[in-house]
Design a protein around this motif. Structure first.
Motif, PDB file in Angstrom:
ATOM      1  N   TYR A 102      -7.051  -4.761  -3.894  1.00 43.88           N
ATOM      2  CA  TYR A 102      -6.785  -4.326  -5.269  1.00 43.88           C
ATOM      3  C   TYR A 102      -8.103  -3.978  -5.969  1.00 43.88           C
ATOM      4  N   ASP A 103      -9.070  -4.896  -5.880  1.00 41.77           N
ATOM      5  CA  ASP A 103     -10.363  -4.666  -6.550  1.00 41.77           C
ATOM      6  C   ASP A 103     -11.058  -3.420  -6.026  1.00 41.77           C
ATOM      7  N   SER A 104     -10.964  -3.205  -4.703  1.00 38.63           N
ATOM      8  CA  SER A 104     -11.693  -2.074  -4.126  1.00 38.63           C
ATOM      9  C   SER A 104     -11.187  -0.748  -4.705  1.00 38.63           C
ATOM     10  N   PHE A 105      -9.876  -0.678  -4.992  1.00 44.12           N
ATOM     11  CA  PHE A 105      -9.342   0.543  -5.605  1.00 44.12           C
ATOM     12  C   PHE A 105      -9.616   0.575  -7.110  1.00 44.12           C
ATOM     13  N   ALA A 106      -9.414  -0.563  -7.766  1.00 43.37           N
ATOM     14  CA  ALA A 106      -9.537  -0.610  -9.238  1.00 43.37           C
ATOM     15  C   ALA A 106     -10.965  -0.273  -9.671  1.00 43.37           C
ATOM     16  N   GLN A 107     -11.953  -0.825  -8.958  1.00 41.65           N
ATOM     17  CA  GLN A 107     -13.340  -0.566  -9.354  1.00 41.65           C
ATOM     18  C   GLN A 107     -13.661   0.925  -9.277  1.00 41.65           C
ATOM     19  N   TYR A 108     -13.114   1.569  -8.260  1.00 38.94           N
ATOM     20  CA  TYR A 108     -13.354   3.006  -8.118  1.00 38.94           C
ATOM     21  C   TYR A 108     -12.699   3.779  -9.272  1.00 38.94           C
ATOM     22  N   LEU A 109     -11.456   3.455  -9.589  1.00 37.35           N
ATOM     23  CA  LEU A 109     -10.751   4.184 -10.656  1.00 37.35           C
ATOM     24  C   LEU A 109     -11.458   4.028 -11.993  1.00 37.35           C
ATOM     25  N   VAL A 110     -11.971   2.818 -12.254  1.00 40.16           N
ATOM     26  CA  VAL A 110     -12.631   2.578 -13.538  1.00 40.16           C
ATOM     27  C   VAL A 110     -14.012   3.245 -13.560  1.00 40.16           C
ATOM     28  N   ALA A 111     -14.793   3.026 -12.498  1.00 40.01           N
ATOM     29  CA  ALA A 111     -16.171   3.537 -12.483  1.00 40.01           C
ATOM     30  C   ALA A 111     -16.237   5.054 -12.326  1.00 40.01           C
ATOM     31  N   GLU A 112     -15.401   5.603 -11.414  1.00 40.86           N
ATOM     32  CA  GLU A 112     -15.538   7.019 -11.068  1.00 40.86           C
ATOM     33  C   GLU A 112     -14.555   7.926 -11.805  1.00 40.86           C
ATOM     34  N   LYS A 113     -13.417   7.372 -12.201  1.00 37.61           N
ATOM     35  CA  LYS A 113     -12.371   8.237 -12.759  1.00 37.61           C
ATOM     36  C   LYS A 113     -12.039   7.913 -14.209  1.00 37.61           C
ATOM     37  N   GLY A 114     -12.793   6.986 -14.797  1.00 37.12           N
ATOM     38  CA  GLY A 114     -12.647   6.731 -16.222  1.00 37.12           C
ATOM     39  C   GLY A 114     -11.372   6.010 -16.651  1.00 37.12           C
ATOM     40  N   TYR A 115     -10.756   5.249 -15.740  1.00 34.98           N
ATOM     41  CA  TYR A 115      -9.555   4.497 -16.128  1.00 34.98           C
ATOM     42  C   TYR A 115      -9.934   3.285 -16.972  1.00 34.98           C
ATOM     43  N   ASP A 116      -8.942   2.734 -17.645  1.00 42.38           N
ATOM     44  CA  ASP A 116      -9.128   1.592 -18.541  1.00 42.38           C
ATOM     45  C   ASP A 116      -9.687   0.374 -17.792  1.00 42.38           C
ATOM     46  N   LYS A 117     -10.707  -0.262 -18.394  1.00 38.03           N
ATOM     47  CA  LYS A 117     -11.332  -1.438 -17.764  1.00 38.03           C
ATOM     48  C   LYS A 117     -10.358  -2.594 -17.564  1.00 38.03           C
ATOM     49  N   ASP A 118      -9.282  -2.604 -18.327  1.00 41.08           N
ATOM     50  CA  ASP A 118      -8.284  -3.682 -18.174  1.00 41.08           C
ATOM     51  C   ASP A 118      -7.760  -3.774 -16.741  1.00 41.08           C
ATOM     52  N   LEU A 119      -7.814  -2.659 -16.024  1.00 42.89           N
ATOM     53  CA  LEU A 119      -7.307  -2.656 -14.647  1.00 42.89           C
ATOM     54  C   LEU A 119      -8.082  -3.620 -13.753  1.00 42.89           C
ATOM     55  N   LEU A 120      -9.325  -3.954 -14.173  1.00 46.42           N
ATOM     56  CA  LEU A 120     -10.157  -4.806 -13.322  1.00 46.42           C
ATOM     57  C   LEU A 120      -9.726  -6.270 -13.347  1.00 46.42           C
ATOM     58  N   THR A 121      -9.006  -6.663 -14.385  1.00 47.89           N
ATOM     59  CA  THR A 121      -8.605  -8.075 -14.438  1.00 47.89           C
ATOM     60  C   THR A 121      -7.153  -8.213 -13.998  1.00 47.89           C
ATOM     61  N   LEU A 122      -6.926  -9.223 -13.166  1.00 47.62           N
ATOM     62  CA  LEU A 122      -5.593  -9.468 -12.618  1.00 47.62           C
ATOM     63  C   LEU A 122      -5.065 -10.789 -13.147  1.00 47.62           C
ATOM     64  N   ALA A 123      -3.909 -10.759 -13.769  1.00 46.96           N
ATOM     65  CA  ALA A 123      -3.277 -12.033 -14.134  1.00 46.96           C
ATOM     66  C   ALA A 123      -2.796 -12.695 -12.851  1.00 46.96           C
ATOM     67  N   PRO A 124      -2.931 -14.029 -12.749  1.00 49.45           N
ATOM     68  CA  PRO A 124      -2.609 -14.722 -11.496  1.00 49.45           C
ATOM     69  C   PRO A 124      -1.206 -14.417 -10.963  1.00 49.45           C
ATOM     70  N   ASP A 125      -0.242 -14.273 -11.859  1.00 46.52           N
ATOM     71  CA  ASP A 125       1.128 -14.072 -11.365  1.00 46.52           C
ATOM     72  C   ASP A 125       1.473 -12.602 -11.132  1.00 46.52           C
ATOM     73  N   SER A 126       0.498 -11.700 -11.378  1.00 41.55           N
ATOM     74  CA  SER A 126       0.860 -10.280 -11.294  1.00 41.55           C
ATOM     75  C   SER A 126       1.102  -9.821  -9.860  1.00 41.55           C
ATOM     76  N   LEU A 127       0.580 -10.565  -8.870  1.00 40.54           N
ATOM     77  CA  LEU A 127       0.814 -10.166  -7.476  1.00 40.54           C
ATOM     78  C   LEU A 127       2.276 -10.323  -7.073  1.00 40.54           C
ATOM     79  N   ASP A 128       3.057 -10.981  -7.914  1.00 34.02           N
ATOM     80  CA  ASP A 128       4.497 -11.079  -7.655  1.00 34.02           C
ATOM     81  C   ASP A 128       5.114  -9.683  -7.558  1.00 34.02           C
ATOM     82  N   PHE A 129       4.472  -8.707  -8.191  1.00 32.58           N
ATOM     83  CA  PHE A 129       4.994  -7.333  -8.162  1.00 32.58           C
ATOM     84  C   PHE A 129       5.010  -6.779  -6.739  1.00 32.58           C
ATOM     85  N   CYS A 130       4.072  -7.254  -5.909  1.00 36.67           N
ATOM     86  CA  CYS A 130       3.928  -6.687  -4.564  1.00 36.67           C
ATOM     87  C   CYS A 130       5.086  -7.107  -3.670  1.00 36.67           C
ATOM     88  N   CYS A 131       5.852  -6.137  -3.230  1.00 37.43           N
ATOM     89  CA  CYS A 131       7.011  -6.414  -2.393  1.00 37.43           C
ATOM     90  C   CYS A 131       7.124  -5.265  -1.406  1.00 37.43           C
TER      91      CYS A 131
END
Length: 423
Positions: free
Chosen positions: A3-32
């Protein structure tokens, strides 16, 4: 890490919102596993075997049954006939079917949330950036160049990310080889990363376990492409060399195709139609193409079969924490826990109209298992101690849909348990 490897690229290189870099502990529940991303709509879908949408989310937010019915109706999702053929890749959707890809699903969903918040978009254009992030982190030279976040981190801390192969599995591989079987390792990873993994997991002598190692196999294309389209190449210091016209002897190769590999297997076994059993954990890249193009026997490694077993007896629920086993509180969640948001990988309820009887249906992922795999197992360990001549019951059109699961079918598929597991 993925997750971090993609998020860091989107934020640093493509100008996405920095909020993407932080993960709430329960957010991985989305992954199915088994979700389809409808790229233009920014929606994730869980499909029934006939292509009906069972559950959906817009970004990370679950859609209500009403919203699902309003958006998709009670009919087949419009791209289902192309996706169910499994052969096509499309710019309109992406199939999340293995754990290596899955963190990207959460990132895409969060990118949709973020775009909604800022631009109130209706059509989405994040996918090209996601593809660029994948390219940046995983291109063939990334390991060597320490490019991106992923490879440098795994190189520096292999013990944090890799589990050593159980002794029972190593013993089983040796037994197979002693019994005269030819062992192949076929991976889409490049040779340098493959070597790092195998040395850590199997040991420095890992090459002795296999007769043939094929890296950068670029599955599923390995199975569908012709020798002209995708010849084998030799390697020197992990650099690919000139194309080979044919495969003459066992060894370590790069790229290639199943047709020439099969010719070599005929030569090595002296048989006209040697039987190949292929183990894989991705329906799209492994099981479907090996079955469809090469007509190989397929063993689907499906961790979801483990997630099914864990039930907490009611009486332990209320015990004070001190009484619980010392590991229970801080165990990392295993990857096969059942997602609260998406429910069972195997079955789900059809979203009903207000007072209609609920019907339980198999998911499309579940149907693919009995259609394209010979058997499905939770791990290699589950079969490593069996005698080599053990006879498995296979999936087949004339046996029950649960026949090929070893050691036992998922509970969700068993009659009379359904009401319990689907609550």
């Amino acid at each position: 890490l993925i997750y971090d490897s993609f998020a860091q690229y989107l934020v640093a290189e493509k100008g996405y919102d920095k909020d993407l870099l932080t993960l709430a502990p329960d957010s991985l529940d989305f992954c199915c596993k088994g979700l389809v991303l409808d790229i233009e709509e920014g929606n994730f879908l869980k499909l029934a075997e006939d292509g009906t949408v069972l559950r959906a989310s817009h970004g990370t937010k679950s859609m209500t049954s009403e919203e699902v019915l309003e958006t998709y109706g009670r009919r087949e999702w419009k791209h289902f006939n192309t996706v169910s053929g499994m052969v096509s890749r499309s710019a309109k959707y992406y199939l999340y079917d293995n754990y290596f890809d899955l963190p990207g699903a959460l990132l895409c969903a969060r990118a949709v949330d973020s775009l909604n918040q800022h631009d109130g978009q209706k059509k989405y254009d994040f996918w090209k950036d996601m593809v660029a992030a994948i390219q940046h982190n995983y291109k063939i030279s990334a390991f060597k160049e320490d490019c991106g976040t992923y490879f440098p981190e795994v190189k520096n801390h292999p013990d944090k990310y890799l589990q050593r192969c159980p002794e029972s599995v190593k013993k089983w591989l040796k037994q197979l080889k002693s019994a005269g079987k030819i062992l192949l390792l076929i991976t889409s990873s490049h040779s340098d990363y493959c070597r790092l993994l195998c040395e850590y997991i199997l040991g420095n002598d890992f090459e002795e376990y296999f007769d043939i190692v094929i890296t950068n196999a670029l599955k599923p294309g390995f199975f569908s492409h012709t020798p002209n389209q995708r010849p084998f190449r030799t390697l020197e210091n992990d650099e690919e060399q000139e194309a080979l016209l044919s495969l003459d002897k066992p060894g370590w190769y790069s790229q290639g195709n199943a047709i020439q590999l099969y010719e070599l297997l005929k030569k090595m076994t002296g048989k006209l139609d040697p039987k190949v059993v292929y183990f894989g954990d991705s329906m799209h890249s492994d099981i479907f193409p090996a079955h469809h193009y090469s007509n190989w026997e397929t063993v689907f490694i499906l961790e979801e079969l483990l997630g099914d077993k864990v039930t907490v007896p009611a009486e332990t629920e209320s015990e004070p924490l001190e009484k619980k086993g010392k590991y229970e509180g801080d165990q990392p969640k295993a990857p096969y826990f059942v997602s609260k948001q998406w429910g069972s990988f195997f079955m789900d309820r059809l979203p009903g109209l207000e007072n209609a009887e609920e019907t339980l249906v198999r998911t499309w992922s579940c149907k693919c298992i009995s259609t394209y795999s010979t058997i499905a197992i939770p791990t290699l360990e589950a079969i490593a101690d069996l005698p080599l001549d053990y006879r498995f019951t296979r999936f087949s059109s004339n046996s029950s849909a649960t026949a090929g699961y070893y050691p036992s079918p998922p509970r969700a598929l068993l009659p009379n348990e359904e009401s319990v597991t689907m609550k």
